[in-house]
Scaffold this motif. Sequence first.
Motif, short mmCIF file in Angstrom:
data_model
loop_
_atom_site.label_atom_id
_atom_site.label_comp_id
_atom_site.label_asym_id
_atom_site.label_seq_id
_atom_site.Cartn_x
_atom_site.Cartn_y
_atom_site.Cartn_z
N LEU A 7 0.83 -1.20 0.00
CA LEU A 7 0.00 0.00 0.00
C LEU A 7 0.87 1.26 0.00
CD1 LEU A 7 -2.78 1.26 0.02
CD2 LEU A 7 -2.85 0.95 2.50
N SER A 8 2.02 1.21 0.64
CA SER A 8 2.94 2.35 0.64
C SER A 8 3.40 2.68 -0.77
CB SER A 8 4.15 2.06 1.52
OG SER A 8 3.78 2.02 2.86
N LYS A 9 3.59 1.66 -1.60
CA LYS A 9 3.98 1.90 -3.00
C LYS A 9 2.90 2.66 -3.74
CE LYS A 9 6.92 -2.16 -3.43
NZ LYS A 9 7.08 -3.48 -4.05
N VAL A 10 1.64 2.29 -3.51
CA VAL A 10 0.51 2.98 -4.15
C VAL A 10 0.44 4.42 -3.65
CG1 VAL A 10 -2.01 3.02 -4.36
CG2 VAL A 10 -0.78 0.86 -4.50
N LEU A 11 0.65 4.63 -2.36
CA LEU A 11 0.53 5.96 -1.77
C LEU A 11 1.73 6.86 -2.06
CD1 LEU A 11 -0.95 4.93 1.67
CD2 LEU A 11 -2.17 5.93 -0.27
N SER A 12 2.85 6.29 -2.49
CA SER A 12 4.02 7.11 -2.79
C SER A 12 4.00 7.67 -4.21
CB SER A 12 5.30 6.30 -2.58
OG SER A 12 5.35 5.24 -3.52
N LYS A 13 3.04 7.23 -5.04
CA LYS A 13 2.92 7.73 -6.40
C LYS A 13 2.28 9.12 -6.40
CE LYS A 13 2.43 3.18 -8.44
NZ LYS A 13 1.53 2.29 -9.18
N THR A 14 2.46 9.83 -7.52
CA THR A 14 1.85 11.14 -7.70
C THR A 14 0.63 10.99 -8.59
OG1 THR A 14 4.02 12.16 -7.52
CG2 THR A 14 2.28 13.50 -8.43
N TYR A 15 -0.46 11.63 -8.19
CA TYR A 15 -1.73 11.56 -8.92
C TYR A 15 -2.15 12.96 -9.35
CZ TYR A 15 -1.85 6.89 -6.88
OH TYR A 15 -1.55 5.61 -6.52
N ILE A 24 -9.41 0.31 -6.25
CA ILE A 24 -9.51 -0.93 -5.47
C ILE A 24 -8.10 -1.44 -5.24
CG2 ILE A 24 -10.32 -3.31 -5.47
CD1 ILE A 24 -12.71 -2.35 -7.13
N PHE A 25 -7.79 -1.75 -3.99
CA PHE A 25 -6.48 -2.30 -3.62
C PHE A 25 -6.73 -3.61 -2.89
CE2 PHE A 25 -3.14 -2.82 -0.41
CZ PHE A 25 -2.04 -2.89 -1.24
N GLN A 26 -6.25 -4.70 -3.49
CA GLN A 26 -6.49 -6.05 -2.99
C GLN A 26 -7.99 -6.23 -2.76
OE1 GLN A 26 -3.73 -6.56 0.27
NE2 GLN A 26 -1.99 -6.68 -1.11
N ARG A 27 -8.45 -6.42 -1.53
CA ARG A 27 -9.87 -6.61 -1.28
C ARG A 27 -10.55 -5.37 -0.73
NH1 ARG A 27 -9.05 -10.29 4.10
NH2 ARG A 27 -8.46 -8.54 5.38
N TYR A 28 -9.83 -4.25 -0.68
CA TYR A 28 -10.35 -3.02 -0.09
C TYR A 28 -10.64 -1.96 -1.15
CZ TYR A 28 -8.41 -4.97 4.20
OH TYR A 28 -8.12 -5.78 5.26
N ASP A 29 -11.58 -1.09 -0.83
CA ASP A 29 -11.84 0.10 -1.62
C ASP A 29 -11.03 1.24 -1.01
OD1 ASP A 29 -13.82 -1.04 -3.37
OD2 ASP A 29 -15.21 -0.98 -1.68
N LEU A 30 -10.36 2.03 -1.86
CA LEU A 30 -9.57 3.16 -1.40
C LEU A 30 -10.15 4.45 -1.95
CD1 LEU A 30 -5.87 2.10 -2.12
CD2 LEU A 30 -7.12 1.85 0.00
N VAL A 31 -10.14 5.49 -1.14
CA VAL A 31 -10.43 6.84 -1.59
C VAL A 31 -9.31 7.71 -1.03
CG1 VAL A 31 -12.02 8.79 -1.50
CG2 VAL A 31 -12.91 6.47 -1.66
N MET A 32 -8.61 8.41 -1.94
CA MET A 32 -7.50 9.27 -1.55
C MET A 32 -7.78 10.70 -1.98
SD MET A 32 -4.23 7.02 -2.75
CE MET A 32 -4.83 6.76 -4.40
N LYS A 33 -7.47 11.66 -1.12
CA LYS A 33 -7.53 13.06 -1.48
C LYS A 33 -6.09 13.53 -1.65
CE LYS A 33 -9.52 17.46 -0.29
NZ LYS A 33 -9.53 17.85 -1.67
N THR A 34 -5.81 14.24 -2.75
CA THR A 34 -4.45 14.68 -3.04
C THR A 34 -4.28 16.17 -2.76
OG1 THR A 34 -4.99 15.06 -5.36
CG2 THR A 34 -4.12 12.89 -4.79
N ASP A 35 -3.03 16.57 -2.56
CA ASP A 35 -2.73 17.99 -2.34
C ASP A 35 -2.44 18.67 -3.67
OD1 ASP A 35 -0.20 17.05 -2.99
OD2 ASP A 35 0.73 17.57 -1.09
N ASP A 36 -1.92 19.89 -3.62
CA ASP A 36 -1.65 20.66 -4.84
C ASP A 36 -0.55 20.05 -5.70
OD1 ASP A 36 -3.56 22.48 -4.07
OD2 ASP A 36 -2.12 23.82 -3.09
N ALA A 37 0.30 19.24 -5.09
CA ALA A 37 1.38 18.59 -5.83
C ALA A 37 0.98 17.20 -6.33
CB ALA A 37 2.63 18.49 -4.96
N GLY A 38 -0.22 16.73 -6.00
CA GLY A 38 -0.68 15.42 -6.43
C GLY A 38 -0.30 14.28 -5.51
N ARG A 39 0.19 14.61 -4.31
CA ARG A 39 0.54 13.57 -3.34
C ARG A 39 -0.67 13.25 -2.48
NH1 ARG A 39 5.60 17.16 -1.86
NH2 ARG A 39 3.84 18.33 -1.04
#
Length: 82
Positions: A7-15, A24-39
């Motif tokens: 999961l850290s690998k997914v979260l270290s990417k820029t969006y 969807i990550f493995q068996r979980y649903d993910l919702v991420m909010k990003t900052d101005d830089a896309g992190r």
Amino acid sequence: MKIGPELSKVLSKTYEPSALIEMIFQRYDLVMKTDDAGRPVLLFIGKKNAQGKINGERFARRLLTDEDGNIVKDHWDHKGKV
């Protein structure tokens, strides 16, 4: 629940900057909010209910940068159940 290495690998990417990213990550649903830089800075992980809301855990990212914008400290705080 802890954030593991996969999961850290997914979260270290820029969006997309200042967006709400759903995936969807493995068996979980993910919702991420990003900052101005896309992190990702806010993470909801669990299962979506019929209304589309996540039932699970909430995490907030603590980023500390220097004057040049380089990341000095980076960790995720567990904020509890949602």
